[in-house]
Write a protein that holds these residues in place. Sequence first.
Motif, PDB file in Angstrom:
ATOM      1  N   PHE A  39      17.140  -3.996  51.401  1.00  0.00           N
ATOM      2  CA  PHE A  39      16.930  -4.961  52.482  1.00  0.00           C
ATOM      3  C   PHE A  39      16.724  -6.363  51.908  1.00  0.00           C
ATOM      4  CE2 PHE A  39      14.354  -7.337  55.482  1.00  0.00           C
ATOM      5  CZ  PHE A  39      15.014  -7.110  56.681  1.00  0.00           C
ATOM      6  N   GLY A  40      15.885  -6.460  50.880  1.00  0.00           N
ATOM      7  CA  GLY A  40      15.617  -7.763  50.264  1.00  0.00           C
ATOM      8  C   GLY A  40      16.850  -8.385  49.649  1.00  0.00           C
ATOM      9  N   SER A  41      17.709  -7.564  49.025  1.00  0.00           N
ATOM     10  CA  SER A  41      18.915  -8.103  48.400  1.00  0.00           C
ATOM     11  C   SER A  41      19.851  -8.694  49.442  1.00  0.00           C
ATOM     12  CB  SER A  41      19.632  -7.017  47.596  1.00  0.00           C
ATOM     13  OG  SER A  41      20.123  -5.992  48.439  1.00  0.00           O
ATOM     14  N   GLY A  42      20.035  -8.004  50.575  1.00  0.00           N
ATOM     15  CA  GLY A  42      20.889  -8.542  51.626  1.00  0.00           C
ATOM     16  C   GLY A  42      20.362  -9.852  52.165  1.00  0.00           C
ATOM     17  N   PHE A  43      19.058  -9.921  52.391  1.00  0.00           N
ATOM     18  CA  PHE A  43      18.439 -11.135  52.920  1.00  0.00           C
ATOM     19  C   PHE A  43      18.550 -12.275  51.906  1.00  0.00           C
ATOM     20  CE2 PHE A  43      15.411 -14.021  54.685  1.00  0.00           C
ATOM     21  CZ  PHE A  43      15.271 -13.675  56.026  1.00  0.00           C
ATOM     22  N   MET A  44      18.318 -11.979  50.620  1.00  0.00           N
ATOM     23  CA  MET A  44      18.342 -13.025  49.593  1.00  0.00           C
ATOM     24  C   MET A  44      19.742 -13.582  49.375  1.00  0.00           C
ATOM     25  SD  MET A  44      15.705 -11.700  46.690  1.00  0.00           S
ATOM     26  CE  MET A  44      15.674 -13.289  45.869  1.00  0.00           C
ATOM     27  N   ILE A  45      20.743 -12.696  49.307  1.00  0.00           N
ATOM     28  CA  ILE A  45      22.116 -13.158  49.099  1.00  0.00           C
ATOM     29  C   ILE A  45      22.553 -14.045  50.252  1.00  0.00           C
ATOM     30  CG2 ILE A  45      24.521 -12.400  48.936  1.00  0.00           C
ATOM     31  CD1 ILE A  45      23.432  -9.881  47.491  1.00  0.00           C
ATOM     32  N   ALA A  46      22.236 -13.620  51.480  1.00  0.00           N
ATOM     33  CA  ALA A  46      22.587 -14.424  52.650  1.00  0.00           C
ATOM     34  C   ALA A  46      21.844 -15.763  52.637  1.00  0.00           C
ATOM     35  CB  ALA A  46      22.278 -13.648  53.926  1.00  0.00           C
ATOM     36  N   THR A  47      20.582 -15.745  52.231  1.00  0.00           N
ATOM     37  CA  THR A  47      19.804 -16.987  52.167  1.00  0.00           C
ATOM     38  C   THR A  47      20.429 -17.981  51.201  1.00  0.00           C
ATOM     39  OG1 THR A  47      17.742 -15.827  52.702  1.00  0.00           O
ATOM     40  CG2 THR A  47      17.542 -17.975  51.641  1.00  0.00           C
ATOM     41  N   ALA A  48      20.819 -17.487  50.021  1.00  0.00           N
ATOM     42  CA  ALA A  48      21.412 -18.367  49.013  1.00  0.00           C
ATOM     43  C   ALA A  48      22.751 -18.932  49.478  1.00  0.00           C
ATOM     44  CB  ALA A  48      21.591 -17.607  47.697  1.00  0.00           C
ATOM     45  N   LEU A  49      23.616 -18.064  50.015  1.00  0.00           N
ATOM     46  CA  LEU A  49      24.981 -18.486  50.348  1.00  0.00           C
ATOM     47  C   LEU A  49      25.067 -19.282  51.646  1.00  0.00           C
ATOM     48  CD1 LEU A  49      26.981 -15.257  49.388  1.00  0.00           C
ATOM     49  CD2 LEU A  49      26.780 -17.383  48.091  1.00  0.00           C
ATOM     50  N   VAL A  50      24.268 -18.919  52.630  1.00  0.00           N
ATOM     51  CA  VAL A  50      24.373 -19.557  53.955  1.00  0.00           C
ATOM     52  C   VAL A  50      23.324 -20.648  54.148  1.00  0.00           C
ATOM     53  CG1 VAL A  50      24.337 -19.142  56.457  1.00  0.00           C
ATOM     54  CG2 VAL A  50      25.316 -17.420  54.926  1.00  0.00           C
ATOM     55  N   GLY A  51      22.127 -20.426  53.621  1.00  0.00           N
ATOM     56  CA  GLY A  51      21.045 -21.369  53.864  1.00  0.00           C
ATOM     57  C   GLY A  51      20.862 -22.424  52.788  1.00  0.00           C
ATOM     58  N   MET A  52      20.833 -21.992  51.505  1.00  0.00           N
ATOM     59  CA  MET A  52      20.440 -22.909  50.452  1.00  0.00           C
ATOM     60  C   MET A  52      21.596 -23.721  49.876  1.00  0.00           C
ATOM     61  SD  MET A  52      17.783 -20.301  48.523  1.00  0.00           S
ATOM     62  CE  MET A  52      17.018 -21.509  47.439  1.00  0.00           C
ATOM     63  N   VAL A 202      19.048 -12.906  41.515  1.00  0.00           N
ATOM     64  CA  VAL A 202      18.081 -11.836  41.768  1.00  0.00           C
ATOM     65  C   VAL A 202      18.624 -10.869  42.814  1.00  0.00           C
ATOM     66  CG1 VAL A 202      15.770 -11.304  42.629  1.00  0.00           C
ATOM     67  CG2 VAL A 202      16.102 -13.231  41.083  1.00  0.00           C
ATOM     68  N   GLY A 203      19.213 -11.419  43.885  1.00  0.00           N
ATOM     69  CA  GLY A 203      19.739 -10.556  44.931  1.00  0.00           C
ATOM     70  C   GLY A 203      20.942  -9.747  44.487  1.00  0.00           C
ATOM     71  N   ALA A 204      21.941 -10.420  43.893  1.00  0.00           N
ATOM     72  CA  ALA A 204      23.214  -9.772  43.589  1.00  0.00           C
ATOM     73  C   ALA A 204      23.235  -9.052  42.243  1.00  0.00           C
ATOM     74  CB  ALA A 204      24.340 -10.810  43.621  1.00  0.00           C
ATOM     75  N   SER A 205      22.535  -9.593  41.253  1.00  0.00           N
ATOM     76  CA  SER A 205      22.630  -9.028  39.904  1.00  0.00           C
ATOM     77  C   SER A 205      21.425  -8.196  39.494  1.00  0.00           C
ATOM     78  CB  SER A 205      22.825 -10.160  38.876  1.00  0.00           C
ATOM     79  OG  SER A 205      24.034 -10.844  39.128  1.00  0.00           O
ATOM     80  N   ASN A 206      20.274  -8.401  40.131  1.00  0.00           N
ATOM     81  CA  ASN A 206      19.098  -7.585  39.844  1.00  0.00           C
ATOM     82  C   ASN A 206      18.937  -6.456  40.849  1.00  0.00           C
ATOM     83  OD1 ASN A 206      16.978 -10.228  38.545  1.00  0.00           O
ATOM     84  ND2 ASN A 206      18.115  -8.696  37.433  1.00  0.00           N
ATOM     85  N   LEU A 207      18.898  -6.818  42.133  1.00  0.00           N
ATOM     86  CA  LEU A 207      18.554  -5.831  43.154  1.00  0.00           C
ATOM     87  C   LEU A 207      19.712  -4.910  43.521  1.00  0.00           C
ATOM     88  CD1 LEU A 207      16.360  -7.978  45.585  1.00  0.00           C
ATOM     89  CD2 LEU A 207      15.625  -6.512  43.713  1.00  0.00           C
ATOM     90  N   VAL A 208      20.903  -5.461  43.770  1.00  0.00           N
ATOM     91  CA  VAL A 208      22.032  -4.631  44.204  1.00  0.00           C
ATOM     92  C   VAL A 208      22.372  -3.531  43.195  1.00  0.00           C
ATOM     93  CG1 VAL A 208      24.503  -4.636  44.724  1.00  0.00           C
ATOM     94  CG2 VAL A 208      23.016  -6.341  45.769  1.00  0.00           C
TER      95      VAL A 208
END
Length: 243
Positions: A39-52, A202-208
């Motif tokens: 769950f955290g990885s999906g939220f983090m990847i989306a945050t980086a790509l869409v928000g940040m 962290v989202g794509a390379s650590n958590l996924v």
Amino acid sequence: MQTALLYALAAAGANLLGGLVITAPSATGRATQRLMMAFGSGFMIATALVGMIPHAMEAGESAVLAVLIGYLLVHLTQHVLTPHFHFGEETHKHAMVDRSVGTAALMGLLLHTFFDGVAIASGFQAGEWLGLLVFVAILLHKMPEGVTVASIMLASGNSRRRAIGAVLLLGASTMLGVILTQYVKLLSTTGLALSAGVTLYVGASNLVPEVQKKRDLPSALALFLGAGLFYATYLLLRRWVQP
């Protein structure tokens, strides 16, 4: 800065909670941990790509380079300078016979948690809505992060007290990231882009990769749910929080 510091303190508390869970006599189940990471990885990847990243680009095209630097810095500290690292509960005790291994892993995570603080501060500088989204993304991986460092410290022969001390250092590093972003010009101008690269890593390379070690439907759905919840929250906050 006070608002960002309060949110960073809450994130640091999640670090401590993860450390306390893994050092308790009955540690958390790996299935639950995997769902949290998915769950955290999906939220983090989306945050980086869409928000940040889109908002970091408002500072100019040089932000793209800062995103790349942030991504590569985490890879350098966690998977080049650190001899043995997993983002999750460490179970391969035979691979970790020296206490210095736990210390090396801690040093790698300290850079990451420092940029957690930079991300929170930079997010609130860009807008309250983005700061809230970045905080939620960071909060979601803080407990697994505490689990990570505490379990690595224990597996490398360190005491429970040292493991908890390492977790507290991670929290302090996050607070330091918030504080320095207010006073270091480089962080205040490129902090959002740098921390976007860190968040993406962290989202794509650590958590996924940790989630993908076991192919199961609940974990896959949790990842999509994390990304979907981010986007729904993103739309709501942009409408109701952004001035």
